[in-house]
Write an enzyme that holds these catalytic residues in place. Sequence first.
Site, mmCIF file in Angstrom:
data_model
loop_
_atom_site.group_PDB
_atom_site.id
_atom_site.type_symbol
_atom_site.label_atom_id
_atom_site.label_comp_id
_atom_site.label_asym_id
_atom_site.label_seq_id
_atom_site.Cartn_x
_atom_site.Cartn_y
_atom_site.Cartn_z
ATOM 1 N N SER A 1 -3.319 -19.824 -8.669
ATOM 2 C CA SER A 1 -3.339 -18.651 -7.784
ATOM 3 C C SER A 1 -1.955 -18.487 -7.173
ATOM 4 O O SER A 1 -1.218 -19.476 -7.011
ATOM 5 C CB SER A 1 -4.361 -18.853 -6.659
ATOM 6 O OG SER A 1 -4.202 -17.884 -5.635
ATOM 7 N N TYR B 1 -7.393 -24.309 -0.330
ATOM 8 C CA TYR B 1 -7.282 -23.535 -1.564
ATOM 9 C C TYR B 1 -5.825 -23.461 -2.020
ATOM 10 O O TYR B 1 -5.502 -23.733 -3.187
ATOM 11 C CB TYR B 1 -7.850 -22.138 -1.343
ATOM 12 C CG TYR B 1 -7.817 -21.245 -2.554
ATOM 13 C CD1 TYR B 1 -8.724 -21.431 -3.592
ATOM 14 C CD2 TYR B 1 -6.900 -20.199 -2.660
ATOM 15 C CE1 TYR B 1 -8.712 -20.603 -4.710
ATOM 16 C CE2 TYR B 1 -6.881 -19.368 -3.769
ATOM 17 C CZ TYR B 1 -7.788 -19.571 -4.792
ATOM 18 O OH TYR B 1 -7.767 -18.750 -5.885
#
Length: 249
Positions: free
Chosen positions: A139, A152
């Site tokens: 990501s 995350y």
Amino acid sequence: MELGLKNKRAIVTGASRGIGFAIADALAKEGVAVSVCARGQAGLDAAAAKIGAHGGQVHAQATDVGDKAALDAYMDAAIGALGGLDILINNPSGFGRTDDEEGWSVGIDVDLMALVRASWKAVEAMRQAGGGAIVHISSISGLTSSARTPPYGAVKAAVIQYTKTQALQLAPEGVRVNCIAPGSIYFEGGTWDDAKKNNPKLYESIRASIPSGRYGGPEEVANLAVFLASDAASWVTGQTVAADGGQML
């Protein structure tokens, strides 16, 4: 462009919807035999039926990739069903958002260790096949600060670093390893679909921050993944490519 994917064998983890499904579907369209996994049986069955509509072999097995024993069993079953392995796409995420034990635990177990463990199994099979390609889905949160989702962002950064290490280690064996860092991707039932319904202010602020003026679609990440997994990318390894419409800019 000839991608050289026909009759290859691929595993895509976390593939019942969104990016994972789009990648598995795109590979199947190229003539790849595909195995997919996800936690929910109903969603997985629906995804497998759509992927199978392209006429190729599809194997599916409900699996919690955060559970080592379950993941090992799935990988063994998938490689057996496909008769070997040429491509691994590591896609699942636990979306660890909260800076607490739960947030970090799910991030490490699903986003990081599931990827590592699946790679261990895949590389064994790829050695027997004479080489292969691994694509990790990270990501853009792993490329910068991640104030709303500390676990995350951190585990996605670890994925990017591990990509480089794996690529260096495995290049002599003909195994290429690359990574995709998607930006904000919209699909029904996904994070940004939820934000659109329940946090429209956040949804609009993120959309406005993307220079291309819209959210990305799963198929736009899938197109890149298919290329990186293919012979057309035979001289590409150790790279992380952002697919974000300029969002990082």
